[in-house]
Design a protein around this motif. Structure first.
Motif, mmCIF file in Angstrom:
data_model
loop_
_atom_site.group_PDB
_atom_site.id
_atom_site.type_symbol
_atom_site.label_atom_id
_atom_site.label_comp_id
_atom_site.label_asym_id
_atom_site.label_seq_id
_atom_site.Cartn_x
_atom_site.Cartn_y
_atom_site.Cartn_z
ATOM 1 N N TYR A 387 -3.690 4.978 -8.308
ATOM 2 C CA TYR A 387 -3.019 4.368 -9.465
ATOM 3 C C TYR A 387 -3.304 2.876 -9.450
ATOM 4 N N LYS A 388 -3.231 2.257 -10.599
ATOM 5 C CA LYS A 388 -3.480 0.820 -10.690
ATOM 6 C C LYS A 388 -2.364 0.069 -9.964
ATOM 7 N N GLY A 389 -2.735 -0.628 -8.918
ATOM 8 C CA GLY A 389 -1.761 -1.383 -8.143
ATOM 9 C C GLY A 389 -1.534 -0.849 -6.744
ATOM 10 N N PHE A 390 -2.162 0.255 -6.377
ATOM 11 C CA PHE A 390 -1.941 0.860 -5.063
ATOM 12 C C PHE A 390 -2.354 -0.094 -3.939
ATOM 13 N N ARG A 391 -3.539 -0.680 -4.053
ATOM 14 C CA ARG A 391 -4.028 -1.608 -3.027
ATOM 15 C C ARG A 391 -3.082 -2.816 -2.939
ATOM 16 N N ARG A 392 -2.710 -3.356 -4.091
ATOM 17 C CA ARG A 392 -1.803 -4.511 -4.128
ATOM 18 C C ARG A 392 -0.481 -4.201 -3.423
ATOM 19 N N ASP A 393 0.065 -3.002 -3.682
ATOM 20 C CA ASP A 393 1.349 -2.649 -3.083
ATOM 21 C C ASP A 393 1.255 -2.530 -1.561
ATOM 22 N N MET A 394 0.130 -2.011 -1.066
ATOM 23 C CA MET A 394 -0.041 -1.948 0.393
ATOM 24 C C MET A 394 -0.133 -3.348 0.991
ATOM 25 N N ILE A 395 -0.895 -4.231 0.333
ATOM 26 C CA ILE A 395 -1.021 -5.604 0.818
ATOM 27 C C ILE A 395 0.335 -6.299 0.814
ATOM 28 N N ALA A 396 1.147 -6.010 -0.203
ATOM 29 C CA ALA A 396 2.474 -6.624 -0.288
ATOM 30 C C ALA A 396 3.351 -6.197 0.885
ATOM 31 N N VAL A 397 3.302 -4.930 1.254
ATOM 32 C CA VAL A 397 4.088 -4.461 2.396
ATOM 33 C C VAL A 397 3.625 -5.163 3.678
ATOM 34 N N ILE A 398 2.320 -5.208 3.878
ATOM 35 C CA ILE A 398 1.781 -5.852 5.082
ATOM 36 C C ILE A 398 2.190 -7.318 5.126
ATOM 37 N N GLY A 399 2.055 -8.015 4.000
ATOM 38 C CA GLY A 399 2.411 -9.424 3.958
ATOM 39 C C GLY A 399 3.885 -9.667 4.236
ATOM 40 N N ASN A 400 4.749 -8.820 3.683
ATOM 41 C CA ASN A 400 6.183 -8.979 3.939
ATOM 42 C C ASN A 400 6.531 -8.699 5.397
ATOM 43 N N ASP A 429 -9.416 -5.707 -11.378
ATOM 44 C CA ASP A 429 -8.857 -5.098 -12.586
ATOM 45 C C ASP A 429 -7.968 -3.899 -12.273
ATOM 46 N N ASP A 430 -8.242 -3.214 -11.174
ATOM 47 C CA ASP A 430 -7.451 -2.033 -10.817
ATOM 48 C C ASP A 430 -6.172 -2.382 -10.067
ATOM 49 N N ASN A 431 -6.015 -3.663 -9.723
ATOM 50 C CA ASN A 431 -4.849 -4.080 -8.939
ATOM 51 C C ASN A 431 -4.365 -5.446 -9.409
ATOM 52 N N PRO A 432 -3.589 -5.476 -10.483
ATOM 53 C CA PRO A 432 -3.079 -6.759 -10.978
ATOM 54 C C PRO A 432 -2.330 -7.513 -9.879
ATOM 55 N N TYR A 433 -2.553 -8.822 -9.807
ATOM 56 C CA TYR A 433 -1.912 -9.715 -8.836
ATOM 57 C C TYR A 433 -2.319 -9.424 -7.390
ATOM 58 N N LEU A 434 -3.453 -8.746 -7.209
ATOM 59 C CA LEU A 434 -3.931 -8.503 -5.850
ATOM 60 C C LEU A 434 -4.226 -9.836 -5.146
ATOM 61 N N ARG A 435 -4.864 -10.732 -5.841
ATOM 62 C CA ARG A 435 -5.232 -12.018 -5.235
ATOM 63 C C ARG A 435 -3.983 -12.765 -4.761
ATOM 64 N N TRP A 437 -0.965 -11.589 -4.014
ATOM 65 C CA TRP A 437 -0.354 -10.924 -2.859
ATOM 66 C C TRP A 437 -1.237 -11.072 -1.615
ATOM 67 N N GLY A 438 -2.553 -11.069 -1.820
ATOM 68 C CA GLY A 438 -3.455 -11.246 -0.692
ATOM 69 C C GLY A 438 -3.291 -12.611 -0.049
ATOM 70 N N ILE A 439 -3.177 -13.642 -0.874
ATOM 71 C CA ILE A 439 -3.005 -14.999 -0.347
ATOM 72 C C ILE A 439 -1.647 -15.128 0.345
ATOM 73 N N TRP A 440 -0.615 -14.528 -0.233
ATOM 74 C CA TRP A 440 0.713 -14.545 0.404
ATOM 75 C C TRP A 440 0.644 -13.877 1.780
ATOM 76 N N SER A 441 -0.028 -12.757 1.855
ATOM 77 C CA SER A 441 -0.135 -12.035 3.123
ATOM 78 C C SER A 441 -0.921 -12.848 4.143
ATOM 79 N N LEU A 442 -1.983 -13.475 3.685
ATOM 80 C CA LEU A 442 -2.800 -14.285 4.584
ATOM 81 C C LEU A 442 -2.006 -15.484 5.102
ATOM 82 N N ARG A 443 -1.220 -16.076 4.233
ATOM 83 C CA ARG A 443 -0.374 -17.189 4.666
ATOM 84 C C ARG A 443 0.559 -16.740 5.792
ATOM 85 N N ASN A 444 1.191 -15.595 5.607
ATOM 86 C CA ASN A 444 2.125 -15.098 6.613
ATOM 87 C C ASN A 444 1.411 -14.712 7.906
#
Length: 488
Positions: A387-400, A429-435, A437-444
């Protein structure tokens, strides 16, 4: 009573006089319409309480119910509802005049019709909902008459307008009363909860009482695992048994339940602190869904997708994201159990990193890697985002999870996850706001961690990563050209 020579009024002339006098009218129809309107104000309700109008209205309800005069019955119920809205004297009079039994008789007749009369049911339930706000005695009277059988019948009425006040009654009765919550989540009460979930999944909800009820049962108490499990029993969902898509393991009601729970948790993220039992149950659901989801096709829509197993996986992942956001180290008392650490001990990070490695990289990364030497990423990955956003949601969990948790920062580095996460800091395009969330995760991942910063510096020296965003994280990784080490 001009123009009202109906047989229903035979013998009621004396009973009606207080209503006619209070409304200064000569007909019952006009009297009800006037009093319904004026009783919307607290001052008018108090005045009508002094006139002891409520017993008269109860007699009308009882009479018109027996004679099937629907228009007069509905108007009498509306007046009764208004009289009981916040006016203690009227609420007490209702209780003392056996009003619960009177309204129960009306509801039984209306709900058991082959085509239930949702209008009568709605106003009757609104009466009880207003009365339930008066306190424990009134709530107990309602509970004893309606639990479990009458509530079960009403929960199966597929109508949004009846379900809203039913949820209000149940929430009001159960709030701050753990004993009633436990009753509602045992064998006799669960059909009520499941019936309400199925009704809302079918027709929706208009007020927040449904969310408040679910929050009380599933987030503020320990009953989510049982409610989730029972939601699949006796269902006639269209997608039940769709083994081709893996939907034989979950039903649409369960996906809907997770969706609502995820909304509640997100809306009240500062208020609700979930239990470890709830968190582990959601993680277990996520693990089971991952095993049955078909990752062979790229999802063309965001949640909900209409595929039950994908929706279950997605909403459970979003719940995990918000649990990990809420349970930051700074939020914990010294003697509290860190729910995130509980999830981590059950291999949450390992599961997500493995899924991330198996996923086809973002389009921009695939293009770069095809032109280079791949730098360790799997270009033959067979899994696609379902689904659109699956990768983003995984990155968000890891970052948190990585936020101010050194052992998580260490684990990601030790499992060669730094480059993997660096390569998620891109638009997709398949993961809105991936960038973002990725930067947030990298910061953490890098904050306060010299070894991880050095690992990124080594990757920069190797040419594996070139990210201007690093300099804007507030955690710039600079390389000493002489020592080839990250500068402190």
């Amino acid at each position: 009573m001009v123009g009202e020579s109906l047989p229903e009024f035979n013998g009621l002339e004396g009973v009606l006089q207080p209503l006619l006098s209070a409304s200064n009218s000569s007909s019952l129809k006009e009297a009800l319409e006037i009093l319904i309107k004026v009783s919307r104000t607290a001052a008018a309700r108090a005045e009508l309480a002094l006139r002891n109008i409520l017993p008269t209205v109860l007699k009308l309800v009882e009479s018109f119910h027996q004679t099937s005069s629907r228009e007069y019955l509905v108007n009498s119920l509306k007046l009764l509802r208004n009289l009981c809205a916040g006016e203690v004297a009227n609420q007490n009079a209702f209780f003392e005049q056996n009003g619960v039994e009177v309204v129960l008789s009306v509801l039984r007749s209306a709900a058991l019709l082959s085509n239930p009369d949702s209008g009568v049911i709605r106003v009757s339930l609104q009466v009880l909902a207003n009365v339930s706000l008066a306190g424990e005695d009134h709530q107990q009277a309602i509970w004893l008459k309606f639990f479990p059988n009458e509530f079960s019948v009403l929960a199966r009425v597929r109508s949004q307008e009846t379900n809203d006040p039913l949820c209000m009654i149940l929430y009001t009765c159960c709030d701050r009363r753990p004993g009633l919550v436990a009753e509602l989540c045992r064998d006799m009460g669960l059909p009520i909860v499941v019936g309400i979930i199925r009704t809302v999944a079918s027709v929706g909800f208009g007020e927040d009482w449904f969310k408040l009820l679910l929050s009380r049962l599933c987030l503020e108490d320990i009953h989510f695992p049982l409610v989730f499990s029972k939601s699949c029993e006796g269902s006639s969902s269209e997608n039940s048994g769709n083994t081709d898509s893996g939907d034989d393991l979950f039903l649409s009601e369960q996906a809907f339940l997770l969706r609502i729970i995820s909304e509640i948790l997100n809306e009240r993220i500062e208020e609700i602190q979930v239990s470890s039992e709830f968190a582990l149950c959601v993680l277990g659901i996520f693990k089971r869904s991952v095993r049955v989801v078909d990752f062979a096709s790229r999802g063309m829509s965001s949640l909900p997708t209409g595929c039950t197993s994908i929706d279950v996986m997605g909403y459970s992942l979003i719940i995990l994201r918000d649990i990990c956001a809420r349970e930051g180290v700074g939020d914990l008392k010294n003697d509290s159990l860190d729910v995130v650490d509980m999830l981590l001990s059950h291999e949450l990070i390992d599961i997500l990193l493995s899924l991330l490695r198996d996923l086809d990289p973002p389009a921009i990364i695939r293009k770069v890697l095809k032109e280079g030497d791949n730098q360790g990423l799997n270009l033959s990955a067979s899994k696609l985002c379902p689904y659109k956003g699956f990768r983003r949601d995984m990155i968000a969990v890891i970052g948190n999870c990585a936020y101010r948790r050194k052992h998580v920062q260490d684990e990601i580095r030790q499992k060669n996850g730094i480059l993997l996460l660096l390569q998620q800091c891109v638009t997709d395009d398949d993961n809105p706001y991936l960038r973002e969330w990725g930067i947030w995760s990298l910061r953490n991942l890098l904050e306060g961690h010299a070894e991880n910063q050095q690992a990124v510096a080594d990757l920069e020296l190797q040419g594996s990563v070139d990210m201007p965003e690093l300099s804007r994280l507030g955690l710039r990784v600079e390389v000493d050209q002489k020592t080839r080490r990250a500068k402190n």
